[in-house]
Write an enzyme that holds these catalytic residues in place. Structure first.
Site: not given
Ligand code: URA
Length: 239
Positions: A104-105
Site C-alpha cells: 500500500d501507499y
C-alpha cells in the site's frame, strides 16, 4: 535456473524465425558456451553464452532487485494523481522493472522489483505460498482470543484468511497500542489491515520486513540492491 529451448532463445533475440533458427542449429552454426550444438530442442540456461556464426547473441538480461519501499510511494508503474511510484526509483537503469505484488501507499518495506515475468508469476502464485513477515502497529491490544482467531484465520471480503503466525513484539499500555508481527502466505488487497480489522483493531503503521528468506538487512528506506544469482535460484525453488 530457467531453461529454455535454444531455437526459442535465438528467435527471441530477433536473429531469425524459430524455423530458421532450427535450421541454423542443425547446420552447425550455433554454439553454446563454446561448443557447437546441432541437436534441436537443446535446453540452455539463462546465463549460457550463445553464438550464431561466431557472433554472440544479445539476450534480454533478467534482473531482480530488493527494494526498501518508503511510505508515501505507490506500487504501480504510473499514478493518475502524479504521486511518486516505485518504478521512479529505477529510472536510471537500462531496463524496466515491475513490482512483484503490491505494498500500500502508506506501507513501507521489502518489495521485489523485476523484469523476469516468469519469476514474478511464480512468486505471486498462491500455490507457492511465499512467506511474508509484516510488522504492524495496531490500535489497542490483542486479547488472547483475538490472537488465536488471527492465527486460525479470519473472514473478510467473503474470504477466510489462511492460518497465520502472530507474535506480539511490544505493548504500549500508556498509548494503548501494540506492535505485532504477522507472518502470512497470502497477498490479498489490504490483507494485513483487513485481518486486524476483522478482530477490531486498526493498523496505524505497517511494514514488510521479510519476503521468503529475504530481509532488508543492509538497506535503508528508498535504497535497493540487486539479488545475486544464488538468491534468484533459491527464490525459484520456493515451495
Ligand atoms: N497488507 C496490507 O494491508 N497492506 C499492505 O501493503 C500489505 C499487506
Amino acid at each position: 535456473m530457467t531453461l529454455q529451448r535454444l531455437q526459442k532463445v535465438i528467435a527471441e533475440a530477433g536473429i531469425a524465425s524459430r524455423r530458421k533458427a532450427e535450421k541454423m542449429i542443425t547446420e552447425g552454426r550455433v554454439t553454446v558456451d563454446g561448443e557447437i550444438v546441432t541437436k534441436l530442442g537443446t535446453k540452455v540456461e539463462t546465463f549460457s553464452n550463445i553464438t550464431v556464426d561466431g557472433e554472440p547473441i544479445e539476450r534480454e538480461s533478467l534482473h531482480t532487485y530488493l527494494f526498501y519501499k518508503p511510505r508515501g510511494v505507490i506500487s504501480t508503474a504510473s499514478d493518475d494523481k502524479g504521486r511518486k511510484t516505485v518504478v521512479d526509483y529505477f529510472s536510471d537503469l537500462p531496463y524496466r522493472l515491475y513490482p512483484v505484488g503490491r505494498l500500500d501507499y502508506d506501507t513501507s518495506g521489502l518489495l521485489l522489483m523485476t523484469n523476469d515475468g516468469e519469476l514474478a508469476n511464480l512468486l505471486m502464485h498462491p500455490r507457492n505460498k511465499v512467506a511474508k513477515v509484516y510488522v504492524a502497529r495496531i490500535e489497542g491490544q490483542l486479547l488472547p482470543e483475538e490472537s488465536k482467531k488471527l492465527a486460525r484465520g479470519v473472514e473478510f471480503d467473503h474470504h477466510k484468511s489462511a492460518p497465520a503466525k502472530v507474535k506480539v513484539i511490544r505493548t504500549d499500555k500508556k498509548r494503548n497500542r501494540q506492535i505485532v508481527q504477522l507472518t502470512i502466505h497470502e497477498g490479498h488487497y489490504h490483507q494485513v489491515k483487513n485481518m486486524f480489522k476483522a478482530v477490531n483493531h486498526q493498523v496505524e503503521k505497517l511494514a514488510r520486513e521479510k519476503y521468503s528468506f529475504l530481509t532488508l538487512d543492509g538497506l535503508v528506506s528508498g535504497k535497493y540492491r540487486e539479488l545475486t544469482h544464488e538468491e534468484v535460484d533459491r527464490l525459484k525453488r520456493v515451495d
